[in-house]
Design a protein around this motif. Structure first.
Motif, mmCIF file in Angstrom:
data_model
loop_
_atom_site.group_PDB
_atom_site.id
_atom_site.type_symbol
_atom_site.label_atom_id
_atom_site.label_comp_id
_atom_site.label_asym_id
_atom_site.label_seq_id
_atom_site.Cartn_x
_atom_site.Cartn_y
_atom_site.Cartn_z
ATOM 1 N N LEU A 75 -31.206 -31.338 14.306
ATOM 2 C CA LEU A 75 -30.510 -30.333 13.496
ATOM 3 C C LEU A 75 -29.884 -31.033 12.288
ATOM 4 N N VAL A 77 -28.621 -30.272 7.975
ATOM 5 C CA VAL A 77 -28.472 -29.440 6.780
ATOM 6 C C VAL A 77 -28.235 -30.370 5.595
ATOM 7 N N GLY A 83 -21.484 -26.421 5.483
ATOM 8 C CA GLY A 83 -20.273 -25.600 5.496
ATOM 9 C C GLY A 83 -20.505 -24.172 5.036
ATOM 10 N N GLN A 84 -21.781 -23.746 4.943
ATOM 11 C CA GLN A 84 -22.080 -22.380 4.486
ATOM 12 C C GLN A 84 -22.811 -21.562 5.551
ATOM 13 N N GLY A 85 -22.776 -22.053 6.783
ATOM 14 C CA GLY A 85 -23.323 -21.259 7.871
ATOM 15 C C GLY A 85 -24.763 -21.570 8.256
ATOM 16 N N GLY A 87 -26.134 -24.360 9.627
ATOM 17 C CA GLY A 87 -26.236 -24.983 10.942
ATOM 18 C C GLY A 87 -26.056 -23.946 12.041
ATOM 19 N N SER A 88 -25.025 -23.095 11.899
ATOM 20 C CA SER A 88 -24.788 -22.039 12.897
ATOM 21 C C SER A 88 -25.975 -21.083 12.957
ATOM 22 N N GLY A 115 -27.880 -32.544 21.647
ATOM 23 C CA GLY A 115 -27.148 -33.799 21.744
ATOM 24 C C GLY A 115 -26.323 -34.006 20.485
ATOM 25 N N ASN A 120 -19.730 -38.248 15.816
ATOM 26 C CA ASN A 120 -19.879 -37.035 15.016
ATOM 27 C C ASN A 120 -18.988 -35.907 15.541
ATOM 28 N N GLY A 122 -17.129 -33.784 14.086
ATOM 29 C CA GLY A 122 -17.188 -32.528 13.319
ATOM 30 C C GLY A 122 -18.282 -31.624 13.857
ATOM 31 N N ARG A 129 -17.312 -24.599 19.450
ATOM 32 C CA ARG A 129 -16.783 -23.304 18.987
ATOM 33 C C ARG A 129 -17.775 -22.169 19.274
HETATM 34 C C1 LIG Z 1 -23.661 -30.710 11.649
HETATM 35 C C2 LIG Z 1 -24.408 -29.845 10.633
HETATM 36 C C3 LIG Z 1 -25.835 -29.559 11.120
HETATM 37 C C4 LIG Z 1 -23.664 -28.510 10.481
HETATM 38 O O1 LIG Z 1 -24.378 -27.692 9.554
HETATM 39 P P1 LIG Z 1 -23.567 -26.706 8.579
HETATM 40 O O2 LIG Z 1 -24.570 -25.853 7.892
HETATM 41 O O3 LIG Z 1 -22.633 -27.470 7.749
HETATM 42 O O4 LIG Z 1 -22.767 -25.857 9.682
HETATM 43 P P2 LIG Z 1 -21.990 -24.485 9.484
HETATM 44 O O5 LIG Z 1 -21.790 -24.193 8.045
HETATM 45 O O6 LIG Z 1 -22.666 -23.453 10.303
HETATM 46 O O7 LIG Z 1 -20.627 -24.816 10.202
HETATM 47 C C5 LIG Z 1 -19.706 -25.689 9.567
HETATM 48 C C6 LIG Z 1 -19.033 -26.500 10.603
HETATM 49 O O8 LIG Z 1 -19.830 -27.677 10.847
HETATM 50 C C7 LIG Z 1 -18.971 -28.788 11.051
HETATM 51 N N1 LIG Z 1 -19.437 -29.904 10.242
HETATM 52 C C8 LIG Z 1 -19.799 -31.091 10.737
HETATM 53 N N2 LIG Z 1 -20.148 -31.927 9.758
HETATM 54 C C9 LIG Z 1 -19.994 -31.249 8.591
HETATM 55 C C10 LIG Z 1 -20.171 -31.566 7.217
HETATM 56 N N3 LIG Z 1 -20.577 -32.789 6.821
HETATM 57 N N4 LIG Z 1 -19.921 -30.622 6.277
HETATM 58 C C11 LIG Z 1 -19.499 -29.382 6.661
HETATM 59 N N5 LIG Z 1 -19.310 -29.033 7.942
HETATM 60 C C12 LIG Z 1 -19.558 -29.952 8.905
HETATM 61 C C13 LIG Z 1 -17.570 -28.385 10.686
HETATM 62 O O9 LIG Z 1 -16.864 -28.397 11.916
HETATM 63 C C14 LIG Z 1 -17.674 -26.993 10.172
HETATM 64 O O10 LIG Z 1 -16.712 -26.269 10.842
HETATM 65 P P3 LIG Z 1 -15.566 -25.503 10.036
HETATM 66 O O11 LIG Z 1 -16.228 -24.274 9.519
HETATM 67 O O12 LIG Z 1 -14.540 -25.263 11.081
HETATM 68 O O13 LIG Z 1 -15.109 -26.440 8.968
HETATM 69 C C15 LIG Z 1 -24.461 -30.537 9.229
HETATM 70 O O14 LIG Z 1 -23.155 -30.839 8.837
HETATM 71 C C16 LIG Z 1 -25.300 -31.814 9.191
HETATM 72 O O15 LIG Z 1 -26.503 -31.755 8.931
HETATM 73 N N6 LIG Z 1 -24.665 -32.950 9.394
HETATM 74 C C17 LIG Z 1 -25.379 -34.245 9.336
HETATM 75 C C18 LIG Z 1 -26.433 -34.391 10.406
HETATM 76 C C19 LIG Z 1 -25.862 -34.114 11.768
HETATM 77 O O16 LIG Z 1 -24.739 -34.506 12.063
HETATM 78 N N7 LIG Z 1 -26.642 -33.404 12.588
HETATM 79 C C20 LIG Z 1 -26.195 -33.012 13.897
HETATM 80 C C21 LIG Z 1 -26.682 -33.955 14.931
HETATM 81 S S1 LIG Z 1 -25.935 -33.505 16.445
#
Ligand SMILES: CC(C)(COP(=O)(O)OP(=O)(O)OC[C@H]1O[C@@H](n2cnc3c(N)ncnc32)[C@H](O)[C@@H]1OP(=O)(O)O)[C@@H](O)C(=O)NCCC(=O)NCCS
Length: 166
Positions: A75, A77, A83-85, A87-88, A115, A120, A122, A129
């Protein structure tokens, strides 16, 4: 290319098409070689390769395995779109596919694992959540990937498995 059609203004997810794989490879940092490999895994029937779009641009992806229980892998982004939804939305879409694979399942029989790197917190907060719980099972994985410049890297990671049952 799909990037030029059907403008989208919010997070949307679909199974990857050949055009989507090319768009990910061209526009997402680090995905140049990864996208083709994941698309091949989907073509071989090993995974559903999911792509998320924001404002019409391919900006995130994940792979849903056919294991029992299924796992959401890789996974990711693009940094500019976090932070724009997206990942969710990728996780929600994967949960929908799990439901479609077994429409007869009773409440509590469906599950999805993912996993999260110990470094990580965050990402772990996001997963908890939306209903994923820590299992305490930590695996050490070594894998290689090819970066956008064609250089191969070997990485060792420690990930804790999280699971959602519904
Ligand atoms: C983890 C990840 C997939 C989340 O994707 P996203 O599109 O930012 O997720 P969403 O917008 O749906 O949700 C945002 C939440 O993700 C979390 N997050 C983790 N890393 C983040 C980052 N670098 N930037 C923004 N949000 C992050 C935050 O907790 C945030 O929660 P909040 O709304 O309370 O601040 C993305 O940050 C990412 O690609 N990170 C790097 C690679 C990685 O860590 N992959 C996961 C392996 S387990």
């Amino acid at each position: 290319m799909s990037q030029d059609r059907a403008p989208m203004t919010e997070a949307r997810v679909r199974r990857c098409t050949p055009d989507d794989a090319a768009a990910l490879a061209a526009h997402v940092p680090g995905a140049r070689h990864y996208a083709a490999g994941a698309f091949d895994r989907q073509r071989r029937g090993e995974v559903d390769f999911l792509v998320a779009f924001h404002a019409g641009l391919a900006a995130g992806s994940a792979e849903l395995t056919f294991d029992d229980p299924p796992e959401l892998k890789n996974l990711s982004v693009a940094p500019a779109s976090r932070g724009q939804g997206l990942g969710s939305a990728l996780i929600r879409y994967a949960e929908g596919l799990v439901e479609n694979r077994d429409p007869e399942a009773r409440p509590g029989q469906r599950s999805l694992t993912l996993g999260v790197g110990l470094e990580n917190p965050g990402a772990a907060r996001l997963y908890e959540r939306i209903g994923y719980v820590r299992t305490g099972h930590v695996a050490t994985t070594t894998y290689t990937y090819i970066d956008d410049d064609g250089v191969e890297h070997t990485v060792t990671e420690q990930d804790e498995d999280l699971i959602k049952r519904w």
